[in-house]
Design a protein around this motif. Structure first.
Motif, PDB file in Angstrom:
ATOM      1  N   HIS A  60       0.817  -1.215   0.000  1.00 49.03           N
ATOM      2  CA  HIS A  60       0.000   0.000   0.000  1.00 49.03           C
ATOM      3  C   HIS A  60       0.851   1.266   0.000  1.00 49.03           C
ATOM      4  CE1 HIS A  60      -4.300  -1.166   0.493  1.00 49.03           C
ATOM      5  NE2 HIS A  60      -3.770  -2.318   0.873  1.00 49.03           N
ATOM      6  N   THR A  61       2.065   1.179   0.513  1.00 48.16           N
ATOM      7  CA  THR A  61       2.927   2.373   0.612  1.00 48.16           C
ATOM      8  C   THR A  61       4.056   2.366  -0.412  1.00 48.16           C
ATOM      9  OG1 THR A  61       4.238   1.285   2.353  1.00 48.16           O
ATOM     10  CG2 THR A  61       2.415   2.719   3.056  1.00 48.16           C
ATOM     11  N   ASN A  62       4.001   1.437  -1.381  1.00 49.16           N
ATOM     12  CA  ASN A  62       4.990   1.397  -2.462  1.00 49.16           C
ATOM     13  C   ASN A  62       6.407   1.236  -1.937  1.00 49.16           C
ATOM     14  OD1 ASN A  62       5.162   1.352  -5.293  1.00 49.16           O
ATOM     15  ND2 ASN A  62       5.868   3.464  -5.374  1.00 49.16           N
ATOM     16  N   GLN A  63       6.562   0.360  -0.953  1.00 52.70           N
ATOM     17  CA  GLN A  63       7.831   0.178  -0.257  1.00 52.70           C
ATOM     18  C   GLN A  63       8.448  -1.182  -0.610  1.00 52.70           C
ATOM     19  OE1 GLN A  63       9.713   2.152   1.994  1.00 52.70           O
ATOM     20  NE2 GLN A  63      11.114   0.448   1.599  1.00 52.70           N
ATOM     21  N   GLY A  64       9.709  -1.187  -0.999  1.00 54.28           N
ATOM     22  CA  GLY A  64      10.394  -2.430  -1.323  1.00 54.28           C
ATOM     23  C   GLY A  64      10.697  -3.256  -0.087  1.00 54.28           C
ATOM     24  N   VAL A  65      10.622  -4.589  -0.230  1.00 53.38           N
ATOM     25  CA  VAL A  65      10.803  -5.506   0.893  1.00 53.38           C
ATOM     26  C   VAL A  65      11.779  -6.621   0.509  1.00 53.38           C
ATOM     27  CG1 VAL A  65       9.660  -7.219   2.379  1.00 53.38           C
ATOM     28  CG2 VAL A  65       8.485  -5.085   1.807  1.00 53.38           C
ATOM     29  N   LEU A  66      12.680  -6.956   1.427  1.00 51.05           N
ATOM     30  CA  LEU A  66      13.501  -8.152   1.335  1.00 51.05           C
ATOM     31  C   LEU A  66      13.082  -9.105   2.444  1.00 51.05           C
ATOM     32  CD1 LEU A  66      17.109  -6.745   0.713  1.00 51.05           C
ATOM     33  CD2 LEU A  66      15.621  -7.885  -0.943  1.00 51.05           C
ATOM     34  N   ARG A  67      13.127 -10.414   2.157  1.00 47.22           N
ATOM     35  CA  ARG A  67      12.816 -11.414   3.179  1.00 47.22           C
ATOM     36  C   ARG A  67      13.984 -12.363   3.329  1.00 47.22           C
ATOM     37  NH1 ARG A  67       7.103 -14.198   2.120  1.00 47.22           N
ATOM     38  NH2 ARG A  67       7.845 -15.407   3.911  1.00 47.22           N
ATOM     39  N   SER A  68      14.236 -12.764   4.567  1.00 46.90           N
ATOM     40  CA  SER A  68      15.271 -13.754   4.848  1.00 46.90           C
ATOM     41  C   SER A  68      14.667 -14.786   5.786  1.00 46.90           C
ATOM     42  CB  SER A  68      16.490 -13.093   5.497  1.00 46.90           C
ATOM     43  OG  SER A  68      17.532 -14.025   5.689  1.00 46.90           O
ATOM     44  N   ASN A  69      14.560 -16.023   5.311  1.00 49.73           N
ATOM     45  CA  ASN A  69      13.929 -17.070   6.102  1.00 49.73           C
ATOM     46  C   ASN A  69      14.979 -17.873   6.847  1.00 49.73           C
ATOM     47  OD1 ASN A  69      12.566 -19.618   6.832  1.00 49.73           O
ATOM     48  ND2 ASN A  69      10.873 -18.776   5.633  1.00 49.73           N
ATOM     49  N   MET A  70      14.837 -17.930   8.165  1.00 52.31           N
ATOM     50  CA  MET A  70      15.803 -18.658   8.993  1.00 52.31           C
ATOM     51  C   MET A  70      15.425 -20.146   9.026  1.00 52.31           C
ATOM     52  SD  MET A  70      17.899 -16.302  10.032  1.00 52.31           S
ATOM     53  CE  MET A  70      17.689 -15.466   8.469  1.00 52.31           C
ATOM     54  N   ASN A  71      15.601 -20.791   7.876  1.00 49.14           N
ATOM     55  CA  ASN A  71      15.170 -22.180   7.713  1.00 49.14           C
ATOM     56  C   ASN A  71      16.297 -23.188   7.879  1.00 49.14           C
ATOM     57  OD1 ASN A  71      16.640 -21.660   5.434  1.00 49.14           O
ATOM     58  ND2 ASN A  71      14.906 -21.770   4.030  1.00 49.14           N
ATOM     59  N   GLY A  72      17.412 -22.755   8.413  1.00 48.79           N
ATOM     60  CA  GLY A  72      18.543 -23.649   8.579  1.00 48.79           C
ATOM     61  C   GLY A  72      19.514 -23.592   7.425  1.00 48.79           C
TER      62      GLY A  72
END
Length: 300
Positions: free
Chosen positions: A75-87
């Motif tokens: 909604h705010t036109n903001q870029g996102v990175l995700r990092s999954n702590m999956n081992g």
């Protein structure tokens, strides 16, 4: 004559009662879900985003912890990175590493310094599964000022961009600690670490709100009464999970998938086969079938 400041000129977007600054867009902005419902639980999280708090969302799997942040970003036109702590995530993935490219040794930023430099939002999913070295890096960034020291790069200091925000999600920490046995491998988070976050517990949507999401998603194809019935089934499955009668939770995503196939096939039982039963054990499938039968008459 009054000269407008940079802050005054900055575009804002209003969600409920909260006005949030608009980001710079780009390919990392999550897709907008027009049917998403910002329930009452969202407001304090939104205010904490505005105030640049470090936000930890805790709750059972499938409660919408990550999607809440992603939809605010959309909604705010903001870029996102995700990092999954999956081992599989290493300190190098998270912080950065040296590598050789074209015969030249170069430094490659990990997700954390990338987000800090570029003013992106970083979501650390399942932080209660992170290895200690990653938690140590996070702890430094959570301190007042939040700067990152890249020891491997000659002690370079990364100063966060004003738009940078840091989020984490977890299933079994703090108030959710009593459920740690349901999430094998989750680590205990000590109070010193938790005190560096603003912690919000995210529960499943109420049946009324989830029914509203169904109606907003499927429109006239789904009657309000049927939407309420399906939401009640999901709520009963979650109650069974909380009692440990079911091994897994029942996410809104699963409910939406089941509903979509049900509308296509006009057969709740057939639709449940590939969207619910095939994903769980035979025992869980039998219990879920009984819950469905309590609300909907199914053909044998």
């Amino acid at each position: 004559m009054h000269k407008a400041s940079t802050d005054e000129l900055r575009v804002i977007h209003r969600i409920g009662n909260v006005s949030l600054p608009v980001g710079n867009g780009g390919p990392l902005v999550p897709p907008l879900n027009p049917s998403y419902l910002f329930a009452a639980r969202s407001e304090n999280v939104l205010w904490d985003i505005v105030e640049n708090r470090r936000i930890l969302l805790i709750g059972h799997t499938g409660t919408g912890k990550t999607s809440l942040i992603e939809q605010v970003a959309a909604h705010t036109n903001q870029g996102v990175l995700r990092s999954n702590m999956n081992g599989q995530t290493t300190v190098g993935d998270f912080v950065g590493f040296w590598t050789v490219k074209g015969g030249e040794t170069i430094w490659v930023d990990g997700v954390l310094p990338t987000a800090m430099r570029e003013g992106l939002w970083l979501i650390v999913d399942e932080v209660d599964f992170a290895e200690p070295a990653i938690l140590a890096v996070l702890t430094a960034v959570l301190e007042p000022g939040g700067r990152l020291l890249l020891k491997e790069k000659g002690n370079e200091v990364v100063v966060p961009h004003p738009s940078f925000r840091l989020f984490a999600t977890a299933n079994a920490v703090g108030a959710m600690g009593e459920y740690r046995h349901l999430y094998q491998g989750a680590n205990v988070m000590n109070e010193a670490f938790l005190d560096r976050w603003r912690v919000h517990q995210i529960d499943y949507l109420s049946p009324a709100n989830e029914a509203l999401v169904l109606v907003r998603t499927f429109g006239e194809r789904l009657t309000p009464a049927m939407a309420q019935t399906l939401a009640s089934i999901a709520a009963d499955c979650r109650d069974a999970f909380a009692r440990e009668d079911l091994a897994g939770a029942f996410s809104t995503r699963r409910l939406l998938d089941w509903t979509e196939l049900m509308l296509r096939t006009s057969d709740p039982e057939l639709a449940a086969g590939s969207t619910i039963y095939a994903k769980v054990s035979a025992e869980d499938a039998a219990l879920i079938r009984n819950i469905i039968r309590h609300h909907i008459a199914l053909e044998d």
